[in-house]
Enzyme design. Structure first.
Site, PDB file in Angstrom:
ATOM      1  CD  GLU A 247       0.961   0.674   6.209  1.00  8.29           C
ATOM      2  OE1 GLU A 247       0.538   0.217   6.947  1.00  8.29           O
ATOM      3  OE2 GLU A 247       0.561   1.209   5.475  1.00  8.29           O
TER       4      GLU A 247
ATOM      5  CE  LYS B  56      -1.610  -2.619   0.707  1.00  4.32           C
ATOM      6  NZ  LYS B  56      -1.883  -1.356   0.951  1.00  4.32           N
TER       7      LYS B  56
END
Length: 304
Positions: A26, A160
């Site tokens: 990404e 996360k």
């Protein structure tokens, strides 16, 4: 106009034609996740690790309206210094293309692009998920929906840690997404190896991950797979320490009126400040570890 909705770099195009392993990467982590020049150094090092492991790296981004899969070094350097890149997901990926914008791809957008090009494995830091307080804000990352529909293996250090990990796992289960902890019985927590949550599934070898994915394909099971790879122990941060920093960062975000797509970049930046830079060091270590594992899975898939 291009014949395809994307442009492959020469190295990626050659690898795909030859059936060689390719690992997607990404670009949001470059533009929104780390400061210059650490972001460029990280991006270059991650690509080198994938190459050393016998696969071809394919960093993905929209550059001046062109969806590029595989970035040449000058383009990568320019992207790392871009200040106004969009953060593109499924909802606005086509918008960035149509309006000639430069956009960094999130997990969801990177999965879409990888699948378009026939790339089966993608390495990232941590996926998005259900934000804390989502029962009021309804702030849930599009990454989770993408896992349910797009057939790409995503290697990350879990979700996360700033997210509600328990709710994130519940949503993934509801959507039928396999969550495999690599070499661990516990779901990792990004900067920490421990989250206190049991891993839904466990595998200990890249070949086994490839075998699992092949079995899913034979059974006609669609959608992606999350391989949760714990951060290397030497670089991990204690979970209790992380939670204290997160509480402070969340309070600061609320006080500043930060919302929607700006929440995650703000929190990551604030965590960097609160930790004296330690979270950035750990972030780099876990991305490198994930890239190494992703390359091994891509190799195993290519050989199966």
């Amino acid at each position: 106009m291009h014949d395809t909705p994307y442009v492959l770099s020469p190295a990626v195009a050659e690898a795909i034609r030859g059936g060689r392993p390719v690992v997607a990467l990404e670009s949001t982590i470059i533009t929104h996740g780390m400061p210059w020049p650490s972001n460029l150094e990280m991006a270059v090092k991650v690509e080198e690790i994938i190459t050393q492991e016998g696969a071809v790296p394919a960093t993905i981004a929209v550059v001046d309206g062109v969806l590029r899969i595989g970035l040449e070094r000058p383009t990568l350097e320019a992207l790392a210094q871009t200040k106004d890149a969009m953060k593109v997901s499924r909802a606005d990926l086509a918008f960035a293309v149509a309006t000639g914008r430069t956009g960094a791809t999130t997990v969801a957008a990177t999965m879409i692009a990888a699948a378009l090009a026939g790339i089966s494995v993608f390495a990232t830091g941590g996926i998005g998920g259900v934000h804390r307080g989502a029962e009021q804000s309804f702030d849930i990352s599009a990454d989770l929906e993408e896992f349910a529909r797009t057939p790409v293996i995503v290697v990350s250090a879990g979700a996360k840690a700033i997210l509600d990990l328990k709710k994130t796992l519940e949503v993934l289960e509801t959507k039928g997404v396999p969550v495999v902890a690599f070499g661990s019985d516990e779901f990792p927590s990004f900067w920490s190896r421990s989250s206190g949550l049991p891993a839904p599934l466990r595998l200990d070898d890249a070949v086994d991950v490839a075998s699992f994915q092949n079995a899913r394909a034979r059974l006609g099971l669609t959608g992606g797979m999350l391989v949760a790879n714990p951060v290397p122990e030497a670089s991990a941060i204690d979970n209790q320490t992380i939670e204290a920093w997160i509480a402070t960062a969340l309070a600061d975000a609320e006080a500043a009126g930060i919302s929607h797509k700006e929440v995650t970049p703000f929190l990551l930046s604030r965590m960097f400040e609160l930790s004296g830079g330690k979270t950035l060091e750990t972030n780099i270590a876990l991305v490198e570890s994930n890239a190494r594992l992703a390359a091994r899975i891509a190799r195993a898939l290519a050989q199966s």
